[in-house]
Write an enzyme that holds these catalytic residues in place. Structure first.
Site, mmCIF file in Angstrom:
data_model
loop_
_atom_site.group_PDB
_atom_site.id
_atom_site.type_symbol
_atom_site.label_atom_id
_atom_site.label_comp_id
_atom_site.label_asym_id
_atom_site.label_seq_id
_atom_site.Cartn_x
_atom_site.Cartn_y
_atom_site.Cartn_z
ATOM 1 N N LYS A 113 0.824 -1.216 0.000
ATOM 2 C CA LYS A 113 0.000 0.000 0.000
ATOM 3 C C LYS A 113 0.858 1.266 0.000
ATOM 4 O O LYS A 113 0.411 2.307 -0.479
ATOM 5 C CB LYS A 113 -0.972 -0.026 1.177
ATOM 6 C CG LYS A 113 -2.005 -1.135 0.996
ATOM 7 C CD LYS A 113 -3.110 -1.107 2.003
ATOM 8 C CE LYS A 113 -4.180 -2.128 1.646
ATOM 9 N NZ LYS A 113 -3.746 -3.530 1.889
HETATM 10 C C1 LIG Z 1 -4.376 -4.578 1.300
HETATM 11 C C2 LIG Z 1 -3.597 -5.835 1.142
HETATM 12 C C3 LIG Z 1 -3.961 -6.836 0.215
HETATM 13 C C4 LIG Z 1 -5.210 -6.740 -0.638
HETATM 14 O O1 LIG Z 1 -5.148 -5.727 -1.590
HETATM 15 P P1 LIG Z 1 -6.474 -5.185 -2.297
HETATM 16 O O2 LIG Z 1 -6.066 -4.038 -3.094
HETATM 17 O O3 LIG Z 1 -7.417 -4.837 -1.171
HETATM 18 O O4 LIG Z 1 -7.014 -6.321 -3.112
HETATM 19 C C5 LIG Z 1 -3.141 -7.944 0.075
HETATM 20 N N1 LIG Z 1 -2.039 -8.089 0.847
HETATM 21 C C6 LIG Z 1 -1.650 -7.169 1.744
HETATM 22 C C7 LIG Z 1 -0.439 -7.401 2.551
HETATM 23 C C8 LIG Z 1 -2.413 -6.004 1.931
HETATM 24 O O5 LIG Z 1 -2.025 -5.091 2.851
#
Ligand SMILES: *Cc1c(COP(=O)(O)O)cnc(C)c1O
Length: 469
Positions: A113
């Site tokens: 993120k």
């Molecule tokens: C947020 C997250 C996901 C999922 O991503 P999306 O965009 O919600 O599909 C997968 N793995 C980790 C470690 C995350 O923080």
């Protein structure tokens, strides 16, 4: 470039107008009126360029109302060795010929993120300064999103972050990451309840239109288009690193929760990137796998959501999914409106047997799910075979990705977090502690700064009023 709502009820808007908005006024999500395309020649021209240059080339297609020089400076300030640990920003690691891991978790909070959120922090600060405006970001987190937002917004002018987290429910590492921030514009609010209580409070506070306007409440959730656009960049990057010529195709394996990450892959593919398959992996919360297998999309009640060892994918419904369905139904907003009305009424819709569902194959999507024992076995297998530790979410992606691997098509598995964040699963799989990146060794011992609050929207409002300036 103009942005329209998936439900057709909003005037076309420019990028900076939707930047600080959440949902479109008609309840839909903003999408580009037409997806920009890269020709084969334009794609080749990007080979060998540094990450920041690639990011400029891709982002400028979506952001045409910020002067090019300003966008360039924002991108250059975001994608640095300082923030992401290497000049590569997102290194592509090769496990064996044709099997790769794209490292997206080398940012400050060790999860993918950061790749978009770090950009959003700079972009928000820039856009707010232009307008002489301020924003109070209110959010709820079960772990990764909150810390990514706080690390992106810390010290930014015109921005305060009020992040609600469930007291005592996050891992020690995750709590320490957030609560140890000492920046004056970051407010950690530990709610005496569970994640759903935090989310309910955010809904209640944002639902009070007067309070929202008066206190300039905003959000940074996963439906923000700028986050999607910034995520498109690393699909281009991964493709260019895994191939030598644009005649080659690659497939991506993506562990999925809110459908933000893999939707960016879909956008990249629509822009002309030669992607064969987008392999969607869910954990035990398999809402999306069910859709791609059967055509039936059935959202879950919060009580139905299972707490798993890949917790960032524990979702009841997938916020960004509406954008993909908009494309499936031939970008017909009336159809999207009908489907989402049915979803609200009956909790599901069913596209099985329709021409719309047949389009799934055209978009390259395939799917599968992964259980706790699958991910433990995958962590073990990857470590034994390749000497590499992966986290639980990444393991879910690798597990399903390998089921669809085709000879002659490189498979790029997206690494969404570092194993250090999910030490329990690593201990269970490998009988040892995960490696901690430099600088995080004693994070739990740092002084923490947080306010404990009862699970009550009125109390949170009072807290915001007292601190929002
Ligand atoms: C947020 C997250 C996901 C999922 O991503 P999306 O965009 O919600 O599909 C997968 N793995 C980790 C470690 C995350 O923080």
């Amino acid at each position: 470039m103009r942005y329209v709502s998936t439900r057709g009820g909003a005037d076309p808007q420019r990028f900076t107008d939707i930047l600080l908005e959440g949902l479109a006024p008609d309840g839909g999500l903003f999408v580009p009126a037409a997806v920009p395309r890269f020709s084969a020649g334009e794609l080749s021209a990007l080979r060998g360029k540094p990450y920041a240059d690639l990011a400029c080339a891709v982002l400028s297609r979506f952001i045409d109302d910020i002067p090019a020089a300003d966008l360039k400076a924002l991108v250059a300030r975001t994608y640095t060795r300082y923030a992401f640990g290497s000049d590569e920003i997102a290194p592509l690691a090769t496990l064996e010929p044709g099997l790769h891991i794209l490292e997206l978790s080398n940012g400050p909070t060790l999860a993918f993120k950061d790749m978009a959120m770090q950009f959003l922090g700079n972009l928000f600060e820039y856009a707010l300064a232009k307008r002489g405006a301020e924003i109070n970001i209110l959010g709820a987190t079960s772990g990764d999103t909150g810390s990514a937002a706080e690390y992106a917004m810390r010290g930014k002018r015109g921005i305060r972050v009020f992040m609600l987290s469930p007291q005592g429910r996050m891992s020690a590492f995750q709590s320490a990451q957030m609560y140890s921030l000492q920046d004056a514009n970051i407010f950690n609010v530990a709610v005496q309840g569970v994640f759903d209580d935090c989310q309910d409070i955010v809904k209640a506070v944002s639902g009070d239109a007067q309070f929202k306007a008066q206190r300039k409440i905003g959000s940074v959730n996963s439906i923000n288009w700028a986050r999607i656009a910034a995520q498109v960049v690393y699909y281009f990057w991964g493709y260019l690193r895994a191939t030598r010529s644009d005649a080659e195709q690659v497939s991506f394996a993506v562990p999925t929760g809110n459908f933000g990450n893999i939707y960016a892959g879909h956008v990249a593919r629509c822009m002309g990137l030669p992607v064969k398959q987008l392999v969607l992996a869910t954990n035990e919360n398999d809402v999306l796998d069910e859709f791609f297998r059967t055509g039936r999309y059935r959202v879950r009640a919060s009580a139905e959501v299972k707490a798993t060892s890949s917790p960032s994918m524990d979702i009841a419904k997938a916020s960004n999914f509406e954008r993909y369905v908009f494309d499936l139904v031939g970008r017909d907003p009336a159809r999207v409106m009908d489907l989402w009305k049915q979803l609200e009424r009956e909790g599901f819709f069913d596209l099985s047997g329709s021409a719309d569902f047949a389009r799934v194959a055209v978009t390259g999507f395939v799917s599968g799910s992964s259980s706790h024992s699958d991910r433990i076995a995958t962590i073990r297998r990857v470590f034994e075979r390749y000497g590499r530790m992966v986290d639980t979410h990444t393991a879910d992606g690798i597990k399903v990705g390998l089921e669809y691997r085709e000879t002659g098509v490189p498979l790029v598995c997206l690494e969404t977090a570092q194993p250090a964040k999910f030490a329990d699963a690593i201990r269970e799989a490998l009988g040892r502690e995960p490696v901690r990146p430099k600088g995080y060794e004693n994070i739990e011992a740092l002084p923490q700064r947080l306010q404990v609050i009862e699970p009550d929207a009125a109390a949170v409002k009072r807290y915001i009023e007292a601190h929002a300036g």
